[in-house]
Design a protein around this motif. Structure first.
Motif, PDB file in Angstrom:
ATOM      1  N   LYS A   1       0.851  -1.212   0.000  1.00 55.08           N
ATOM      2  CA  LYS A   1       0.000   0.000   0.000  1.00 55.08           C
ATOM      3  C   LYS A   1       0.875   1.246   0.000  1.00 55.08           C
ATOM      4  CE  LYS A   1      -4.015  -1.630   2.550  1.00 55.08           C
ATOM      5  NZ  LYS A   1      -4.557  -1.700   3.901  1.00 55.08           N
ATOM      6  N   LEU A   2       1.917   1.219   0.853  1.00 54.50           N
ATOM      7  CA  LEU A   2       2.818   2.367   0.992  1.00 54.50           C
ATOM      8  C   LEU A   2       3.470   2.715  -0.349  1.00 54.50           C
ATOM      9  CD1 LEU A   2       4.292   4.462   2.774  1.00 54.50           C
ATOM     10  CD2 LEU A   2       5.926   2.673   3.412  1.00 54.50           C
ATOM     11  N   SER A   3       3.799   1.693  -1.135  1.00 57.85           N
ATOM     12  CA  SER A   3       4.489   1.925  -2.421  1.00 57.85           C
ATOM     13  C   SER A   3       3.614   2.710  -3.405  1.00 57.85           C
ATOM     14  CB  SER A   3       4.911   0.596  -3.046  1.00 57.85           C
ATOM     15  OG  SER A   3       3.770  -0.104  -3.519  1.00 57.85           O
ATOM     16  N   LYS A   4       2.281   2.687  -3.178  1.00 57.70           N
ATOM     17  CA  LYS A   4       1.365   3.361  -4.113  1.00 57.70           C
ATOM     18  C   LYS A   4       0.982   4.771  -3.658  1.00 57.70           C
ATOM     19  CE  LYS A   4      -0.672  -0.801  -6.106  1.00 57.70           C
ATOM     20  NZ  LYS A   4      -0.418  -2.006  -5.324  1.00 57.70           N
ATOM     21  N   LEU A   5       1.398   5.145  -2.456  1.00 57.75           N
ATOM     22  CA  LEU A   5       1.001   6.457  -1.906  1.00 57.75           C
ATOM     23  C   LEU A   5       1.991   7.553  -2.302  1.00 57.75           C
ATOM     24  CD1 LEU A   5       0.002   5.455   1.753  1.00 57.75           C
ATOM     25  CD2 LEU A   5      -1.558   6.029  -0.112  1.00 57.75           C
ATOM     26  N   PRO A   6       1.508   8.791  -2.521  1.00 61.90           N
ATOM     27  CA  PRO A   6       2.463   9.895  -2.710  1.00 61.90           C
ATOM     28  C   PRO A   6       3.245  10.117  -1.409  1.00 61.90           C
ATOM     29  CG  PRO A   6       0.202  10.728  -2.606  1.00 61.90           C
ATOM     30  CD  PRO A   6       0.107   9.230  -2.590  1.00 61.90           C
ATOM     31  N   PRO A   7       4.481  10.680  -1.477  1.00 58.10           N
ATOM     32  CA  PRO A   7       5.354  10.764  -0.289  1.00 58.10           C
ATOM     33  C   PRO A   7       4.702  11.364   0.953  1.00 58.10           C
ATOM     34  CG  PRO A   7       6.599  11.313  -2.233  1.00 58.10           C
ATOM     35  CD  PRO A   7       5.178  11.146  -2.685  1.00 58.10           C
ATOM     36  N   SER A   8       3.958  12.454   0.814  1.00 60.54           N
ATOM     37  CA  SER A   8       3.381  13.113   1.994  1.00 60.54           C
ATOM     38  C   SER A   8       2.398  12.191   2.719  1.00 60.54           C
ATOM     39  CB  SER A   8       2.683  14.405   1.572  1.00 60.54           C
ATOM     40  OG  SER A   8       2.145  15.035   2.701  1.00 60.54           O
ATOM     41  N   GLU A   9       1.490  11.534   1.950  1.00 56.14           N
ATOM     42  CA  GLU A   9       0.544  10.576   2.555  1.00 56.14           C
ATOM     43  C   GLU A   9       1.293   9.363   3.090  1.00 56.14           C
ATOM     44  OE1 GLU A   9      -2.846   9.493   0.088  1.00 56.14           O
ATOM     45  OE2 GLU A   9      -2.807  11.526  -0.781  1.00 56.14           O
ATOM     46  N   GLY A  10       2.366   9.007   2.404  1.00 49.19           N
ATOM     47  CA  GLY A  10       3.195   7.870   2.828  1.00 49.19           C
ATOM     48  C   GLY A  10       3.772   8.077   4.214  1.00 49.19           C
ATOM     49  N   ILE A  11       4.220   9.296   4.487  1.00 49.42           N
ATOM     50  CA  ILE A  11       4.812   9.590   5.812  1.00 49.42           C
ATOM     51  C   ILE A  11       3.746   9.419   6.901  1.00 49.42           C
ATOM     52  CG2 ILE A  11       5.918  11.361   7.241  1.00 49.42           C
ATOM     53  CD1 ILE A  11       7.119  12.488   4.565  1.00 49.42           C
ATOM     54  N   SER A  12       2.528   9.892   6.643  1.00 49.02           N
ATOM     55  CA  SER A  12       1.438   9.721   7.617  1.00 49.02           C
ATOM     56  C   SER A  12       1.116   8.242   7.808  1.00 49.02           C
ATOM     57  CB  SER A  12       0.175  10.451   7.143  1.00 49.02           C
ATOM     58  OG  SER A  12       0.427  11.833   7.103  1.00 49.02           O
ATOM     59  N   TYR A  13       1.189   7.474   6.726  1.00 52.37           N
ATOM     60  CA  TYR A  13       0.910   6.032   6.790  1.00 52.37           C
ATOM     61  C   TYR A  13       1.977   5.326   7.644  1.00 52.37           C
ATOM     62  CZ  TYR A  13      -0.679   1.463   5.113  1.00 52.37           C
ATOM     63  OH  TYR A  13      -1.189   0.188   5.041  1.00 52.37           O
ATOM     64  N   ILE A  14       3.238   5.710   7.457  1.00 48.21           N
ATOM     65  CA  ILE A  14       4.348   5.133   8.237  1.00 48.21           C
ATOM     66  C   ILE A  14       4.142   5.437   9.728  1.00 48.21           C
ATOM     67  CG2 ILE A  14       6.840   5.369   8.709  1.00 48.21           C
ATOM     68  CD1 ILE A  14       7.069   6.033   5.594  1.00 48.21           C
ATOM     69  N   GLU A  15       3.789   6.686   9.961  1.00 44.41           N
ATOM     70  CA  GLU A  15       3.611   7.181  11.336  1.00 44.41           C
ATOM     71  C   GLU A  15       2.493   6.418  12.060  1.00 44.41           C
ATOM     72  OE1 GLU A  15       1.662  11.256  12.776  1.00 44.41           O
ATOM     73  OE2 GLU A  15       3.015  11.505  11.088  1.00 44.41           O
ATOM     74  N   LYS A  16       1.348   6.239  11.375  1.00 41.35           N
ATOM     75  CA  LYS A  16       0.171   5.664  12.043  1.00 41.35           C
ATOM     76  C   LYS A  16       0.064   4.149  11.807  1.00 41.35           C
ATOM     77  CE  LYS A  16      -2.111  10.091  11.694  1.00 41.35           C
ATOM     78  NZ  LYS A  16      -2.396  10.937  10.574  1.00 41.35           N
ATOM     79  N   ASN A  17      -0.049   3.735  10.533  1.00 39.62           N
ATOM     80  CA  ASN A  17      -0.316   2.321  10.228  1.00 39.62           C
ATOM     81  C   ASN A  17       0.865   1.410  10.552  1.00 39.62           C
ATOM     82  OD1 ASN A  17      -2.071   4.102   8.621  1.00 39.62           O
ATOM     83  ND2 ASN A  17      -3.008   2.177   7.977  1.00 39.62           N
ATOM     84  N   LEU A  18       2.081   1.921  10.315  1.00 38.04           N
ATOM     85  CA  LEU A  18       3.265   1.099  10.619  1.00 38.04           C
ATOM     86  C   LEU A  18       3.796   1.345  12.029  1.00 38.04           C
ATOM     87  CD1 LEU A  18       4.983   1.288   7.136  1.00 38.04           C
ATOM     88  CD2 LEU A  18       4.165  -0.791   8.241  1.00 38.04           C
ATOM     89  N   LYS A  19       3.058   2.172  12.785  1.00 37.04           N
ATOM     90  CA  LYS A  19       3.318   2.411  14.225  1.00 37.04           C
ATOM     91  C   LYS A  19       4.675   3.066  14.503  1.00 37.04           C
ATOM     92  CE  LYS A  19      -0.477   0.114  15.471  1.00 37.04           C
ATOM     93  NZ  LYS A  19      -1.705   0.885  15.483  1.00 37.04           N
ATOM     94  N   TYR A  20       5.170   3.851  13.519  1.00 37.59           N
ATOM     95  CA  TYR A  20       6.458   4.532  13.736  1.00 37.59           C
ATOM     96  C   TYR A  20       6.338   5.559  14.868  1.00 37.59           C
ATOM     97  CZ  TYR A  20      10.775   7.111  12.648  1.00 37.59           C
ATOM     98  OH  TYR A  20      12.008   7.711  12.726  1.00 37.59           O
ATOM     99  N   LYS A  21       5.159   6.153  15.011  1.00 30.54           N
ATOM    100  CA  LYS A  21       4.960   7.138  16.089  1.00 30.54           C
ATOM    101  C   LYS A  21       5.134   6.478  17.461  1.00 30.54           C
ATOM    102  CE  LYS A  21       1.834  10.719  17.757  1.00 30.54           C
ATOM    103  NZ  LYS A  21       0.543  11.396  17.569  1.00 30.54           N
ATOM    104  N   ASP A  22       4.690   5.206  17.594  1.00 30.29           N
ATOM    105  CA  ASP A  22       4.878   4.486  18.869  1.00 30.29           C
ATOM    106  C   ASP A  22       6.364   4.326  19.175  1.00 30.29           C
ATOM    107  OD1 ASP A  22       2.172   4.321  18.891  1.00 30.29           O
ATOM    108  OD2 ASP A  22       2.044   2.165  18.486  1.00 30.29           O
ATOM    109  N   TYR A  23       7.137   4.021  18.119  1.00 34.33           N
ATOM    110  CA  TYR A  23       8.588   3.897  18.308  1.00 34.33           C
ATOM    111  C   TYR A  23       9.181   5.233  18.773  1.00 34.33           C
ATOM    112  CZ  TYR A  23      13.500   4.118  17.162  1.00 34.33           C
ATOM    113  OH  TYR A  23      14.845   4.363  17.246  1.00 34.33           O
TER     114      TYR A  23
END
Length: 624
Positions: free
Chosen positions: A456-478
């Protein structure tokens, strides 16, 4: 010589100690230069007998140039304009020559033997792990503070909480290593000079006899160690002339000790205090409100800043909804005047420059940076995000995966990482993980979910991708967990992500994002050559400068003043909040004609409050 009565009174002081309290724009350097000439021309003081001390090389150079352009022909012997560190180093060099000691300075990062490398090795030997750059900065700043304040590490640790394991041991090892190897850093110049002057009477008397008149500029920036050196060499005649503004003392974190100014009359019983309260720089609008604002502080001399300049335009308090609206306001306003060289955008923290640079460059507006040492472009957060995006684009990229596998959801062990490194490099990392021996259904589900997430991340534009990393991939928890171990707050880290999203919002893919980051880094470094551009600066770095038009941005409570200052204030400690109010005052008084203070309601999707200083100013304005 066209001096006011106030300036003339101060300039004509000759014998004994004097403190000149000079408000912003009151011509303090002018007074110091004319007083130097007055000593030489009218009181027959030999130029070699005058020592003028300031606290930055740029100020010392400026004073010297201004003196030479006005009075360069009055003597073939130069007047000694020096930084306190340069003066201290001359004492050390003379002592070293006399005692056949060879000291080595460890402040040059281009050499292998430097304080950064020494402290890295000491940290590793004591804590058995490599030190992060942020922690290294904390260690260096803390050591500098201890030495400038002439206190022990124990006293420092009782006052400040720092997240450095075995700090006392690191401090002692560093100090003994330097002493055993005759190494010096900048802070040692001060403490060693004090030591030498206290034990070598011959040297002490030589300096006292040579420098009969001592002048100190920017007295509010002196640390306890610097005050001690000045006190030792000026004694017993105490022909000491200090120009200062307690309301512009903004370097507490470096060990500046403005309380030394309040102790002046106690230390020098026959000392005279002069006031220079007239501002020649700014309009009445700016001066009047700045005067009322700084009077909210209690730790200060009771001065009244005034001006005979005309009224022009009231200061502007600008409230917008988002950071992007703030930038649009800046661009529209600056474009309507186009007076780039006389315009400054000031901010509390360097991170604020990132979004400004992005927008100025996109609009082809030239800028000049006072302080371009940015750690944003090479920060680990930026590296992490680029690794996530690289892995999404190329699921076989083991190097990117190795950097982030423990920073996202999925519970991937080091053992599993080592195993997949032995498998076919052309196979997707997620397929390799699914082939790990003995994994249960829980792990299988996790790895399959990760595979889908990265697709999914590979299909997102960079700005939306960063939000996806932060929330869906739990980078914010890290990030939240890493805050516990580092000096960062989660707000600081999320702000870095936010500015990365601003850059990412204008690009289409990973290649463009990587290129844009590198390009912004390049133009930031090059901006020091662009003296005709809009000045971008922290308020700290803008001290001593002036501009026709000043914008102060990102005026959010928790940023300016900082959360720490607010917390201290609520616990009854007013000092750090008062220092931030002084910093705000310094920012306001950089403006000659136009001052805009800009605050926002929302950042990174989160509601924020205007700086309490904005609220104070609004209340003061309505009282008029």
């Amino acid at each position: 010589m066209n001096l006011s009565k106030e300036q003339m009174k101060a300039m004509q002081h000759i014998k004994g100690p004097a403190l000149v309290l000079a408000v912003p724009g009151s011509g303090k350097t002018t007074v110091l230069i004319h007083r130097t000439a007055n000593l030489i021309l009218n009181h027959k003081v030999h130029p070699d007998r005058i020592l003028s001390i300031t606290f930055s090389r740029a100020s010392a150079r400026d004073m010297k140039n201004r003196f030479n352009s006005l009075y360069g022909d009055i003597s073939h012997i130069p007047v000694y304009f020096s930084t306190i560190h340069s003066f201290s180093y001359s004492v050390i060099r003379e002592y070293a020559y006399k005692n056949r000691i060879k000291y080595t300075l460890i402040e040059d990062n281009k050499k292998n033997l430097n304080k950064y490398n020494i402290l890295k090795n000491i940290y590793f030997s004591i804590n058995n792990e490599y030190v992060a750059d942020e922690k290294l900065e904390t260690i260096i700043n803390s050591i500098g503070y201890i030495k400038n304040m002439l206190i022990t590490p124990e006293k420092f640790l009782s006052q400040y909480k720092i997240n450095i394991s075995n700090f006392k041991q690191i401090y002692r090892s560093y100090e003994s290593y330097k002493r055993n190897n005759n190494l010096l850093d900048f802070d040692d110049m001060l403490t060693l000079a004090i030591e030498i002057l206290n034990k070598d009477n011959h040297l002490l008397n030589k300096y006292r006899n040579r420098f009969q008149y001592i002048q100190v500029d920017e007295g509010q920036d002196t640390s306890k160690a610097q005050i001690e050196i000045i006190k030792i060499i000026s004694h017993p005649k105490n022909n000491l002339f200090i120009v200062a503004d307690d309301d512009q003392s903004i370097y507490g974190f470096r060990g500046a000790y403005p309380k030394g100014l309040f102790e002046f009359s106690k230390i020098y019983k026959n000392g005279k205090v002069f006031y220079m309260e007239q501002n020649y720089r700014s309009t009445k609008n700016i001066v009047n409100i700045s005067n009322k604002f700084i009077k909210q502080n209690s730790l200060r001399y009771n001065k009244n800043i005034f001006t005979e300049n005309d009224y022009l335009e009231p200061i502007s308090i600008v409230k917008v909804n988002t950071v992007e609206e703030q930038y649009k306001y800046l661009l529209d306003d600056i474009n309507s005047h186009k007076d780039y060289a006389n315009t400054a955008i000031l901010y509390r923290n360097n991170i604020s420059a990132i979004g400004i640079i992005e927008y100025l460059d996109r609009d082809d507006l030239p800028f000049y940076m006072r302080d371009n040492k940015m750690n944003f472009f090479n920060h680990w957060i930026i590296d992490d995000i680029l690794c996530f995006l690289k892995l999404a684009q190329n699921p076989t990229d083991i190097k990117a995966f190795e950097n982030i596998y423990f920073k996202m959801k999925g519970f991937i062990s080091k053992k599993q990482l080592n195993y997949i490194k032995t498998l076919n490099y052309n196979q997707s990392i997620f397929d390799r993980l699914l082939n790990c021996p003995g994994i249960n259904s829980f792990y299988k589900e996790n790895f399959l979910e990760l595979k889908m997430d990265f697709k999914k991340l590979s299909k997102l534009p960079p700005s939306e991708g960063i939000s996806y990393i932060e929330k869906n991939l739990k980078y914010k928890d890290y990030l939240k967990e890493s805050c516990i171990k580092s000096k960062y707050t989660i707000d600081t880290l999320m702000t870095m992500l936010y500015f990365l999203k601003i850059i990412a919002s204008k690009v289409k893919n990973l290649n463009e994002l990587t290129g844009r980051i590198r390009y912004l880094e390049y133009i930031t470094n090059k901006s020091t050559e662009n003296k005709d551009g809009i000045t971008l600066s922290t308020v700290h770095s803008a001290k001593g400068l002036e501009f026709e038009r000043v914008y102060i941005v990102d005026l959010i409570d928790g940023d300016f003043p900082s959360t720490t200052s607010i917390d201290n204030f609520l616990k009854g400690n007013i000092e750090s909040l008062e220092e931030e109010r002084r910093l705000f005052y310094v920012g306001m008084t950089r403006a000659k004609k136009y001052l805009s203070l800009i605050t926002i309601n929302n950042r990174n999707g989160k509601e924020v409050k205007p700086s309490r200083f904005i609220t104070e100013l609004e209340n003061l304005i309505t009282q008029d």
